[in-house]
Design a protein around this motif. Structure first.
Motif, PDB file in Angstrom:
ATOM      1  N   THR A 101      48.191   1.899  20.930  1.00 46.04           N
ATOM      2  CA  THR A 101      46.809   2.350  21.074  1.00 46.04           C
ATOM      3  C   THR A 101      46.022   1.239  21.754  1.00 46.04           C
ATOM      4  O   THR A 101      46.191   0.060  21.420  1.00 46.04           O
ATOM      5  CB  THR A 101      46.180   2.654  19.701  1.00 46.04           C
ATOM      6  OG1 THR A 101      46.962   3.631  19.024  1.00 46.04           O
ATOM      7  CG2 THR A 101      44.752   3.176  19.871  1.00 46.04           C
ATOM      8  N   VAL A 135      42.719  -0.796  22.307  1.00 43.75           N
ATOM      9  CA  VAL A 135      41.464  -1.150  21.642  1.00 43.75           C
ATOM     10  C   VAL A 135      40.874  -2.336  22.389  1.00 43.75           C
ATOM     11  O   VAL A 135      41.564  -3.326  22.654  1.00 43.75           O
ATOM     12  CB  VAL A 135      41.691  -1.519  20.160  1.00 43.75           C
ATOM     13  CG1 VAL A 135      40.361  -1.870  19.495  1.00 43.75           C
ATOM     14  CG2 VAL A 135      42.378  -0.388  19.415  1.00 43.75           C
ATOM     15  N   HIS A 184      39.071  -0.528   9.035  1.00 42.55           N
ATOM     16  CA  HIS A 184      39.184  -0.085  10.436  1.00 42.55           C
ATOM     17  C   HIS A 184      40.533   0.570  10.733  1.00 42.55           C
ATOM     18  O   HIS A 184      40.853   0.808  11.895  1.00 42.55           O
ATOM     19  CB  HIS A 184      38.998  -1.288  11.369  1.00 42.55           C
ATOM     20  CG  HIS A 184      37.631  -1.888  11.332  1.00 42.55           C
ATOM     21  ND1 HIS A 184      37.350  -3.160  11.802  1.00 42.55           N
ATOM     22  CD2 HIS A 184      36.439  -1.403  10.867  1.00 42.55           C
ATOM     23  CE1 HIS A 184      36.062  -3.423  11.652  1.00 42.55           C
ATOM     24  NE2 HIS A 184      35.491  -2.375  11.077  1.00 42.55           N
ATOM     25  N   TYR A 227      43.777   2.459  11.636  1.00 42.60           N
ATOM     26  CA  TYR A 227      44.228   3.559  12.504  1.00 42.60           C
ATOM     27  C   TYR A 227      43.226   3.972  13.569  1.00 42.60           C
ATOM     28  O   TYR A 227      43.548   4.798  14.426  1.00 42.60           O
ATOM     29  CB  TYR A 227      44.650   4.783  11.677  1.00 42.60           C
ATOM     30  CG  TYR A 227      45.551   4.445  10.516  1.00 42.60           C
ATOM     31  CD1 TYR A 227      46.623   3.556  10.664  1.00 42.60           C
ATOM     32  CD2 TYR A 227      45.329   4.978   9.250  1.00 42.60           C
ATOM     33  CE1 TYR A 227      47.444   3.227   9.594  1.00 42.60           C
ATOM     34  CE2 TYR A 227      46.136   4.658   8.176  1.00 42.60           C
ATOM     35  CZ  TYR A 227      47.194   3.774   8.351  1.00 42.60           C
ATOM     36  OH  TYR A 227      47.994   3.452   7.285  1.00 42.60           O
ATOM     37  N   THR A 228      42.008   3.430  13.532  1.00 41.09           N
ATOM     38  CA  THR A 228      41.082   3.674  14.637  1.00 41.09           C
ATOM     39  C   THR A 228      40.932   2.403  15.469  1.00 41.09           C
ATOM     40  O   THR A 228      41.012   2.439  16.691  1.00 41.09           O
ATOM     41  CB  THR A 228      39.707   4.121  14.114  1.00 41.09           C
ATOM     42  OG1 THR A 228      39.199   3.145  13.194  1.00 41.09           O
ATOM     43  CG2 THR A 228      39.813   5.470  13.421  1.00 41.09           C
ATOM     44  N   GLN A 229      40.724   1.283  14.799  1.00 42.33           N
ATOM     45  CA  GLN A 229      40.602  -0.003  15.490  1.00 42.33           C
ATOM     46  C   GLN A 229      41.675  -1.002  15.091  1.00 42.33           C
ATOM     47  O   GLN A 229      41.966  -1.919  15.845  1.00 42.33           O
ATOM     48  CB  GLN A 229      39.223  -0.622  15.201  1.00 42.33           C
ATOM     49  CG  GLN A 229      38.048   0.083  15.842  1.00 42.33           C
ATOM     50  CD  GLN A 229      36.747  -0.616  15.509  1.00 42.33           C
ATOM     51  OE1 GLN A 229      36.232  -0.508  14.393  1.00 42.33           O
ATOM     52  NE2 GLN A 229      36.216  -1.358  16.462  1.00 42.33           N
ATOM     53  N   SER A 239      43.679   6.645   4.483  1.00 43.24           N
ATOM     54  CA  SER A 239      42.588   6.639   5.458  1.00 43.24           C
ATOM     55  C   SER A 239      41.414   5.830   4.939  1.00 43.24           C
ATOM     56  O   SER A 239      41.329   5.498   3.757  1.00 43.24           O
ATOM     57  CB  SER A 239      42.116   8.066   5.765  1.00 43.24           C
ATOM     58  OG  SER A 239      41.476   8.623   4.643  1.00 43.24           O
TER      59      SER A 239
END
Length: 870
Positions: free
Chosen positions: A330, A332, A604, A606-608, A701
């Motif tokens: 991913t 970032v 943060h 799994y998103t950041q 999450s």
């Protein structure tokens, strides 16, 4: 390539003609050689290995040692050098690398049986060695600290009689110039560079066919997990000088599950070592291995045997887990970062960098304590940057559900590979082969990193990956873990390595903050005063000076002091007035720092952010820099801050944005929760703001649940109390912050190890909290199987005053030291007026040393007290 990579096998072979293998079974044994060894310098000893390895050779005047042992460990055990970890005593040990060292021992070999073969195996010799058995040289240059060495000694052994083994060891060079173990800058180098027989020394007996390195590769039909394809591999070694036919049988089993038998017959050429690969077997509804907080770390068993001439020739067995780790990328902040999944589920790896004792001394109790502490802090990963070879640690990690991240070390010959000699290139590949064989079968191993700060050269990286392919490596790999040297590394290593205020971890515009994936970052972490008193004289405990700094980091490095930590402490909590005051403020600062570190990374997820390693988990010797718990296993502020941040369901405060997150680190969703945020002034606990919101915490999450607004009328130092309760009113997470209306701010000056703070939070209001002598405590214990569990009940009976940062400790005797290792369900607790809480502590009865247990209470504003545990 096989000759290059495989474990060396002596040409001293047992000759058995094909077709005349004795059908009677040989003895199958494995004996570790531990006692009856002696150590001395080779300097001044003119006798050759042929003489020293004769039975009856006198070792009068040598140092008796038990194996495994490094040179320095053996000398310390014999009081040649004493109390070397105290103060600066290590400086009194001379350089031990400029001479060779003899290790010599005698052992009785098992009696012979028809067709029996004798093997001598070394799990770790550092750095090179000449090996002699009964006057015969087996190897003139066994080189490579991480390389396993193995010899067929059937023609040299004295069956059923006494044998003599002598190993002349040449130490590694200082300054990490050899492909050995390297501590870089986190403590002084060991004066012997860990020379010696650091790994197990084994004498095995088998029939004419020996088995090596069994392994089960597991593949799931992801995203489904209702089936698995299992492939069994094992190496078969023909110990004879003629072809031989062997049947290799394997059984996969687990209690409550159907057993899976496998069989294959192969003919091995003379002296051949060949991998036997079985056809994949399909298993429906396997019982999966899960990491901690995700489920149970279930293990299967693999049993393998080889028969020759109708008789059992060798057997091997391992535990393994059915699981599959996969990776993804991913982007970032413009950089590609690696994330990981286990059995198709995203997993946020969070852990610390493990370091063994400086003299490489460990035992089962020590290894078990490390794993217990990792798990108790809510961590799920241990990183091994070059500290490879403690195989018992891998076994314990398998059983505990702790993931292991092995790889080679930075800043040494391992990364200065462009100028390797031919021998170094060979040693590097043989090291990788040995260590990958040791880790590939473990359920806990999830990743291999070929490099740390920098990737290997293209040619060496290709050779490394060929080794992994040949070994059917089933886990992800990374070329290295630092994007500063390799934009596609997948992990960053941008610091910091010294103390920073908590806001740094949250401010994702700053280097080192919680975005992406990091291979390491951390801070100074002075241990509690009780530990400091064990390795520094009273005059060296305060003021901080040369002896203290000697325990900070390698001399001459930027880490040979704790100035950033101390500056932060003095400016935020008030200038320390002595060792005791410094220590109590240290515990506060360590707690808030490590708590914020893991909270930011978890919030943060799994998103950041996708994974983080705190540098370090523990320390190689008594250290004031880099650890979550100290050398003596005394848990302190950093330990309990980590434990708080990584609890299964946790509520966290973002120092940068004032957002509040609820993180669920399990695979089970939680509904019907309520999150509450309340702000209080100091010292009077006047409530200035409160809010509550309903929360559903989805599985695995992080959820932002509220933002704390600007609040007027706050005292300069104030409290933020965050709580999550379930529908019944039971507390799920209880988290207290102390902060300031003058917040920490960061400057623009940054380098590879630090972002310089600009302004400091004013937390001195904590020093004005009213003294609270009204904390009642009771403690009772239950003893079972050598373990004691103490139930501690704390009640703040004051009508007006907080009991702040209370530290319950179980001590060995009244006024004694804390019993360690120990775990508590919670610690560094703060109780509002009228509140009560229950904490349990667990430890081994033997660790009381015959003393009665006492409960000692200390706190920031309570008097120290001690009560007997009933």
């Amino acid at each position: 390539m096989r000759r290059l990579l495989a474990i060396l096998v002596s040409t001293l072979t047992l000759v058995l003609a094909i077709g005349v293998v004795d059908a009677r079974a040989a003895t199958v044994t494995s004996t570790e050689l531990t006692s009856g060894w002696a150590l001395r310098s080779a300097t001044g000893l003119s006798d050759t290995g042929a003489t020293v390895s004769q039975v009856g050779y006198s070792t009068s005047g040598w140092n008796p040692v038990s194996l495994p042992s490094t040179v320095l460990a053996g000398l310390v055990a014999n009081n040649v050098y004493q109390n070397i970890f105290f103060g600066q005593n290590l400086k009194n040990v001379p350089d031990l690398t400029g001479q060779d060292w003899w290790f010599r021992g005698e052992f009785t070999a098992a009696a012979t049986s028809p067709g029996q073969v004798y093997w001598l195996r070394f799990k770790g010799i550092s750095y090179r060695a000449q090996i002699w058995l009964n006057g015969t040289q087996l190897d003139a240059n066994a080189v490579g600290t991480m390389v396993g060495h193995e010899y067929n000694v059937t023609g040299v052994i004295h069956p059923g009689a006494v044998n003599a083994l002598a190993i002349r060891v040449t130490p590694p060079a200082h300054d990490c110039k050899d492909l050995s173990f390297c501590t870089v800058d986190w403590n002084p180098e060991a004066p012997d560079m860990n020379a010696g027989l650091w790994g197990k020394t084994l004498v095995d007996t088998t029939g004419p066919v020996a088995l090596r390195d069994p392994y089960v590769k597991t593949v799931l039909p992801l995203p489904a997990t209702n089936a698995a394809d299992l492939t069994v591999y094992v190496d078969a070694v023909n110990a004879t000088a003629a072809p031989i036919t062997t049947t290799v049988n394997a059984t996969i089993s687990k209690a409550g599950q159907p057993s899976i038998p496998l069989s294959q017959t192969v003919t091995l050429n003379a002296n051949e070592r060949r991998e036997v690969a079985f056809s994949p077997v399909h298993v429906t509804n396997p019982v999966l291995w899960w990491p901690y907080q995700f489920g149970s770390p279930e293990l299967y068993q693999l049993s393998v045997s080889a028969t020759a001439g109708g008789a059992i020739s060798d057997t091997k067995g391992i535990d393994f887990g059915i699981r599959q780790f996969t990776d993804y990328r991913t982007t970032v902040n413009g950089t590609s970062f690696a994330g990981y999944k286990v059995n198709g589920q995203n997993i946020m790896f969070r852990g610390g960098g493990y370091m063994w004792d400086m003299l490489q001394r460990w035992d089962t109790k020590t290894n078990a304590a490390h794993i217990k502490y990792v798990k108790d802090m809510g961590l799920n990963t241990i990183r091994l940057e070059g500290t490879l070879g403690n195989e018992e640690l891998y076994d314990l990690a398998d059983k505990a559900g702790i993931m292991v991240m092995p790889g080679f070390v930075c800043c040494s010959a391992w990364e200065n590979d462009s100028g390797w000699s031919a021998e170094q290139a060979q040693v590097a590949l043989a090291s990788l082969d040995t260590q990958m064989r040791a880790t590939r079968a473990h359920a806990s191993t999830f990743l291999w990193t070929y490099g740390s700060d920098q990737p290997p050269t293209a040619a060496h990286l290709t050779a490394y990956k060929n080794v992994a392919t040949a070994l059917h490596w089933q886990n992800p790999t990374l070329d290295n873990v630092a994007t500063w040297s390799n934009a596609n590394a997948g992990m960053k290593m941008d610091g910091p390595y010294v103390w920073e205020p908590p806001v740094l971890w949250w401010d994702t515009t700053k280097a080192g903050s919680a975005f992406g994936t990091t291979g390491e970052e951390g801070a100074e972490s002075p241990p509690p005063l009780e530990s400091v008193q064990r390795f520094l004289a009273p005059a060296d405990q305060w003021p901080i000076g040369t002896a203290w700094n000697y325990h900070a980091g390698k001399a001459g490095s930027v880490f040979d002091n704790t100035t950033p930590f101390t500056a932060g402490l003095n400016s935020r909590y008030g200038t320390a007035t002595g060792a005791a005051d410094y220590s109590r403020k240290t515990e506060l600062q360590n707690y808030e720092n490590t708590r914020a570190f893991f909270e930011a990374w978890n919030s943060h997820e799994y998103t950041q952010s996708f994974g983080t390693i705190f540098w370090m988990l523990n320390s190689a010797w008594p250290s004031v820099h880099w650890n979550l718990y100290d050398y003596y296993f005394k848990p302190g502020g950093g330990y309990f801050g980590s434990k708080k941040a990584n609890e299964p369901v946790h509520i966290a405060y973002d120092y940068a944005t004032k957002k509040v997150f609820v993180v669920n680190s399990t695979l089970t969703a939680r509904s019907g929760l309520t999150a509450t945020a309340t702000l209080y002034n100091t010292p009077d606990l006047a409530q200035k703001y409160t809010t509550s919101v309903p929360v559903t915490a989805a599985a695995n999450s992080s959820t932002q649940v509220l933002t704390i607004p600007a609040v007027t009328g706050l005292s300069t130092t104030y409290f933020i109390r965050l709580q999550v309760k379930d529908a019944s009113g039971a507390t799920v997470s209880n988290n207290l912050y102390w902060y300031s209306t003058t917040a920490d701010t960061l400057g623009n000056k940054s380098n590879w190890y630090r972002t310089t703070p600009k302004n400091s939070a004013n937390l001195t209001g904590l020093n004005s909290l009213p003294a609270n002598p009204n904390l009642n405590a009771t403690a009772s214990r239950v003893t079972s199987g050598g373990q004691e569990t103490v139930t501690i009940t704390l009640t703040n009976t004051s009508a007006t005053n907080l009991a702040f940062f209370v530290r319950p400790e179980i001590t060995a005797g009244n006024g004694g030291t804390e019993v360690v290792p120990v775990t508590y369900t919670d610690n560094y607790i703060s109780l509002w007026p009228g509140e009560s809480t229950t904490v349990t502590a667990a430890y081994q009865t033997a660790d009381l040393g015959g003393q009665a247990p006492y409960l000692r209470l200390r706190g920031y504003n309570i008097p120290t007290s001690s009560v007997p545990v009933s």
